[in-house]
Design a protein around this motif. Structure first.
Motif, PDB file in Angstrom:
ATOM      1  N   UNK A   9       0.828  -1.205   0.000  1.00 21.35           N
ATOM      2  CA  UNK A   9       0.000   0.000   0.000  1.00 21.35           C
ATOM      3  C   UNK A   9       0.865   1.260   0.000  1.00 21.35           C
ATOM      4  N   UNK A  10       1.926   1.273   0.815  1.00 20.96           N
ATOM      5  CA  UNK A  10       2.835   2.426   0.849  1.00 20.96           C
ATOM      6  C   UNK A  10       3.541   2.599  -0.480  1.00 20.96           C
ATOM      7  N   UNK A  11       3.934   1.489  -1.120  1.00 18.84           N
ATOM      8  CA  UNK A  11       4.575   1.559  -2.439  1.00 18.84           C
ATOM      9  C   UNK A  11       3.642   2.230  -3.440  1.00 18.84           C
ATOM     10  N   UNK A  12       2.344   1.921  -3.356  1.00 14.92           N
ATOM     11  CA  UNK A  12       1.361   2.545  -4.242  1.00 14.92           C
ATOM     12  C   UNK A  12       1.211   4.033  -3.937  1.00 14.92           C
ATOM     13  N   UNK A  13       0.965   4.362  -2.666  1.00 12.33           N
ATOM     14  CA  UNK A  13       0.675   5.748  -2.305  1.00 12.33           C
ATOM     15  C   UNK A  13       1.864   6.681  -2.554  1.00 12.33           C
ATOM     16  N   UNK A  14       3.070   6.226  -2.221  1.00 15.58           N
ATOM     17  CA  UNK A  14       4.238   7.101  -2.272  1.00 15.58           C
ATOM     18  C   UNK A  14       4.995   7.046  -3.594  1.00 15.58           C
ATOM     19  N   UNK A  15       4.883   5.932  -4.349  1.00 11.17           N
ATOM     20  CA  UNK A  15       5.678   5.787  -5.572  1.00 11.17           C
ATOM     21  C   UNK A  15       4.878   5.375  -6.794  1.00 11.17           C
ATOM     22  N   UNK A  16       3.588   5.104  -6.645  1.00  9.42           N
ATOM     23  CA  UNK A  16       2.785   4.687  -7.794  1.00  9.42           C
ATOM     24  C   UNK A  16       3.071   3.274  -8.250  1.00  9.42           C
ATOM     25  N   UNK A  17       3.622   2.459  -7.359  1.00  5.93           N
ATOM     26  CA  UNK A  17       3.994   1.088  -7.691  1.00  5.93           C
ATOM     27  C   UNK A  17       2.784   0.176  -7.591  1.00  5.93           C
ATOM     28  N   UNK A  18       2.583  -0.593  -8.641  1.00  2.55           N
ATOM     29  CA  UNK A  18       1.633  -1.692  -8.614  1.00  2.55           C
ATOM     30  C   UNK A  18       2.460  -2.947  -8.747  1.00  2.55           C
ATOM     31  N   UNK A  37      -0.838   8.899  -8.910  1.00  2.00           N
ATOM     32  CA  UNK A  37      -0.953   8.160  -7.654  1.00  2.00           C
ATOM     33  C   UNK A  37      -1.061   9.181  -6.526  1.00  2.00           C
ATOM     34  N   UNK A  38      -1.415   8.752  -5.310  1.00  2.76           N
ATOM     35  CA  UNK A  38      -1.733   9.723  -4.259  1.00  2.76           C
ATOM     36  C   UNK A  38      -0.667  10.789  -3.977  1.00  2.76           C
ATOM     37  N   UNK A  39       0.622  10.447  -3.990  1.00  2.00           N
ATOM     38  CA  UNK A  39       1.645  11.432  -3.626  1.00  2.00           C
ATOM     39  C   UNK A  39       2.469  11.914  -4.817  1.00  2.00           C
ATOM     40  N   UNK A  40       1.916  11.787  -6.020  1.00  2.21           N
ATOM     41  CA  UNK A  40       2.612  12.312  -7.200  1.00  2.21           C
ATOM     42  C   UNK A  40       2.785  13.823  -7.013  1.00  2.21           C
TER      43      UNK A  40
END
Length: 156
Positions: free
Chosen positions: A65-74, A115-118
């Motif tokens: 989840x953090x990878x998604x929010x902070x880096x846009x990683x799926x 993504x959330x933190x882009x």
């Protein structure tokens, strides 16, 4: 995949050591392992995505989840903890809080443009060796240097 139980949060003392969950995001290109580092929002230091426990999620799912929010990683993880590193987190009202971060490998399938933190962080692919030189935490540097990806996707 290793079976993990979800986390259920209960109150901790304000000065207790806090636990976060971190994602070592990686890909393999032409038999070379690359890791994705991001910048912190405040100091712009190079770090791995990490964050607080999320009620009802496993530690590995928190790292994803953090990878998604902070880096846009799926991507996906096999659920194994690679190691732990310590750091201090500045909390405005409490000063520096002692923290431990449990690190989980996340194999990156795609990187999202939105993504959330882009716009709040930079992200950059690099070798394990370069990533180890750029991070501030010696224990994280060792984890990055020694990282050998698990065979999730069959890539070589």
């Amino acid at each position: 995949m290793i079976k993990q139980l979800p986390i259920f949060l209960s109150g901790a003392g304000k000065r207790d050591v806090r636990t976060q969950f971190a994602a070592l995001c990686y890909r393999v290109r032409k038999s070379k392992v690359q890791v994705l580092l991001i910048t912190s929002r405040g100091t712009k230091r190079w770090i791995v995505p990490k964050g607080w426990p999320i009620d009802g999620l496993t530690p590995a799912a928190c790292a994803e989840q953090e990878a998604w929010e902070e880096a846009g990683v799926q991507g996906r993880t096999d659920g194994r903890c690679l190691g732990i590193f310590s750091f201090s987190k500045d909390a405005d009202d409490l000063g520096a809080l002692p923290c431990l971060a449990m690190v989980y490998a996340v194999e990156v399938k795609t990187l999202a443009a939105e993504y959330p933190e882009v716009g709040q962080r930079r992200r950059k692919w690099m070798s394990r060796k370069k990533a180890a030189r750029l991070v501030s935490e010696p224990e994280l540097a060792r984890i990055l240097r020694d990282f050998d990806p698990p065979p999730l996707s069959g890539q070589t």
